[in-house]
Design a protein around this motif. Structure first.
Motif, PDB file in Angstrom:
ATOM      1  N   ALA A 108      -8.803  37.254 -24.725  1.00 49.25           N
ATOM      2  CA  ALA A 108      -8.837  38.783 -24.072  1.00 49.25           C
ATOM      3  C   ALA A 108      -7.569  39.630 -24.583  1.00 49.25           C
ATOM      4  O   ALA A 108      -7.795  40.673 -24.794  1.00 49.25           O
ATOM      5  N   TRP A 109      -6.411  38.952 -25.049  1.00 48.49           N
ATOM      6  CA  TRP A 109      -5.275  39.495 -25.613  1.00 48.49           C
ATOM      7  C   TRP A 109      -5.565  39.989 -26.945  1.00 48.49           C
ATOM      8  O   TRP A 109      -5.330  40.815 -27.200  1.00 48.49           O
ATOM      9  N   GLY A 112      -8.643  42.443 -27.120  1.00 52.63           N
ATOM     10  CA  GLY A 112      -8.677  43.448 -26.110  1.00 52.63           C
ATOM     11  C   GLY A 112      -7.536  44.193 -26.184  1.00 52.63           C
ATOM     12  O   GLY A 112      -7.500  45.369 -26.646  1.00 52.63           O
ATOM     13  N   ASP A 113      -6.319  43.506 -26.328  1.00 49.63           N
ATOM     14  CA  ASP A 113      -5.227  44.345 -26.266  1.00 49.63           C
ATOM     15  C   ASP A 113      -4.634  44.568 -27.470  1.00 49.63           C
ATOM     16  O   ASP A 113      -3.880  45.402 -27.898  1.00 49.63           O
ATOM     17  N   HIS A 116      -8.574  45.549 -29.988  1.00 49.90           N
ATOM     18  CA  HIS A 116      -9.659  46.489 -29.347  1.00 49.90           C
ATOM     19  C   HIS A 116     -10.895  46.424 -29.979  1.00 49.90           C
ATOM     20  O   HIS A 116     -11.594  47.483 -29.882  1.00 49.90           O
ATOM     21  N   PRO A 119     -14.697  44.958 -25.803  1.00 45.58           N
ATOM     22  CA  PRO A 119     -14.230  45.297 -24.438  1.00 45.58           C
ATOM     23  C   PRO A 119     -14.749  44.327 -23.521  1.00 45.58           C
ATOM     24  O   PRO A 119     -14.001  44.106 -22.458  1.00 45.58           O
ATOM     25  N   ARG A 122     -11.834  41.816 -23.134  1.00 43.76           N
ATOM     26  CA  ARG A 122     -10.641  42.446 -22.329  1.00 43.76           C
ATOM     27  C   ARG A 122     -11.050  42.849 -20.853  1.00 43.76           C
ATOM     28  O   ARG A 122     -10.041  42.572 -19.900  1.00 43.76           O
ATOM     29  N   GLN A 123     -12.139  43.085 -20.532  1.00 41.88           N
ATOM     30  CA  GLN A 123     -12.577  43.272 -19.276  1.00 41.88           C
ATOM     31  C   GLN A 123     -12.559  41.729 -18.378  1.00 41.88           C
ATOM     32  O   GLN A 123     -12.145  41.835 -17.348  1.00 41.88           O
ATOM     33  N   GLU A 124     -13.073  40.771 -19.045  1.00 36.40           N
ATOM     34  CA  GLU A 124     -13.021  39.651 -18.384  1.00 36.40           C
ATOM     35  C   GLU A 124     -11.480  39.157 -17.905  1.00 36.40           C
ATOM     36  O   GLU A 124     -11.258  38.437 -17.001  1.00 36.40           O
ATOM     37  N   ASP A 126      -8.899  41.441 -17.481  1.00 38.07           N
ATOM     38  CA  ASP A 126      -8.366  42.317 -16.730  1.00 38.07           C
ATOM     39  C   ASP A 126      -7.578  42.490 -15.819  1.00 38.07           C
ATOM     40  O   ASP A 126      -6.662  42.591 -15.189  1.00 38.07           O
ATOM     41  N   LEU A 130      -1.526  41.996 -17.788  1.00 39.34           N
ATOM     42  CA  LEU A 130      -1.091  41.883 -19.421  1.00 39.34           C
ATOM     43  C   LEU A 130      -0.104  40.585 -19.559  1.00 39.34           C
ATOM     44  O   LEU A 130      -0.079  39.987 -20.742  1.00 39.34           O
ATOM     45  N   ARG A 133      -2.004  37.381 -19.913  1.00 34.64           N
ATOM     46  CA  ARG A 133      -2.851  37.428 -21.091  1.00 34.64           C
ATOM     47  C   ARG A 133      -2.185  37.181 -22.293  1.00 34.64           C
ATOM     48  O   ARG A 133      -2.368  36.335 -23.230  1.00 34.64           O
TER      49      ARG A 133
END
Length: 311
Positions: A108-109, A112-113, A116, A119, A122-124, A126, A130, A133
């Protein structure tokens, strides 16, 4: 990372010391193709290719099988237990419970972070924040770095042993810049807006293009908002470049160089590895281009008289 546990007033406190986020972001961005199955340099594709080449060499085949197993466990674990740990959180307002293992948090990091790109990942992650992650991503990124270096070294060894026949330039290709400041000789031309552009690198300049030289009237490079776009300033490298002999002559009694002297030569502080070779190369280029001999430069007043006592 470093993890320390201490007790304070009967409470256990865990302290995490992780690398700077920018450093890990840079590493993760470079490693992303190694992690993606559709990329040519995906780690498991390289191992599969080596497995086929070394199928008749039992010892090498065993190493490759072990490397594939370790990669699957560390980079694509099938259970939270294989991932190392997982985090559970509960929303006291909605009563919603969420849990995610370290691998899911790390991905996710990364996706997503950092890039990008995904998404949904990243939402998983969230709900966990931060910090969680990033904390999960650090050991994964570090391990992939080490695994990639190890695989490269193994490929080098196989190539030297004759089991692979790779072109030598594959190992010498430049992949990173040693310096982001350089100067090179050039021919410059300019033309009115809308003029025909050159079609090929070695084709004659189309009609309307004029060479830019020291006698060019720079008033033609004016913009109604930005003002003067081009100025005839002499490069500090052309006027202050020392010869290799002058560099050696500027050594202090302790064998180093003063900070203000390095600044006058355009060398950063602390000086990077190979700075003398880079200065020498620039000096040679400047001489070939017919530049005037270097001029003495007074020490800047805002630099302390610090001395570097190593070469």
């Amino acid at each position: 990372m470093k993890i320390n546990v201490r007790f304070h007033n009967g409470e256990a406190r865990i302290r995490y010391e992780l690398p700077a986020e920018e450093v890990v972001e840079s590493a993760a961005a470079r490693l992303r193709p190694i992690l993606l199955e559709q990329e040519d340099c995906f780690h498991m594709k390289a191992l599969s290719a080596l497995g086929y080449i070394c199928r008749a060499a039992p010892q090498d085949a065993e190493w490759i099988r072990a490397a594939r197993t370790e990669w699957r466990t560390r980079v694509n674990p099938s259970t939270p237990e294989q991932s190392g740990y997982w985090i559970m959180v509960s929303d006291t307002v909605t009563g919603e419970d969420r849990d995610l293992d370290a691998h899911g948090l790390a991905m996710a990091w990364i996706y997503g972070d950092v890039v990008h790109h995904d998404p949904e990942r990243r939402q998983e992650g969230d709900a966990f924040g931060l910090r969680d992650r990033f904390r999960a991503a650090v050991p994964l990124v570090a391990w992939v770095m080490v695994g990639t270096i190890e695989l490269l070294n193994y490929i080098r060894a196989l190539n030297e042993a004759g089991l692979l026949e790779l072109r030598q330039e594959v190992f010498g290709e430049q992949v990173a810049l040693k310096s982001t400041v350089w100067e090179e000789p050039a021919e410059m031309y300019y033309a009115p807006v809308g003029a025909e552009a050159p079609s090929l690198a070695n084709s004659p300049m189309p009609e309307g293009w004029l060479p830019l030289s020291q006698t060019t009237d720079l008033s033609v490079f004016q913009h109604s908002i930005a003002g003067q776009l081009l100025r005839a300033e002499r490069s500090p490298f052309m006027t202050q470049l020392p010869s290799p002999e002058e560099v050696e002559a500027a050594r202090t009694p302790g064998g180093g160089w003063k900070r203000d002297q390095l600044a006058a030569w355009g060398v950063a502080w602390p000086p990077p590895k190979g700075w003398k070779d880079e200065l020498s190369e620039r000096w040679q280029v400047a001489r070939q281009d017919g530049a005037p001999p270097p001029l003495p430069s007074p020490a800047p007043a805002d630099f302390a008289q610090e001395t570097l006592d190593f070469g």
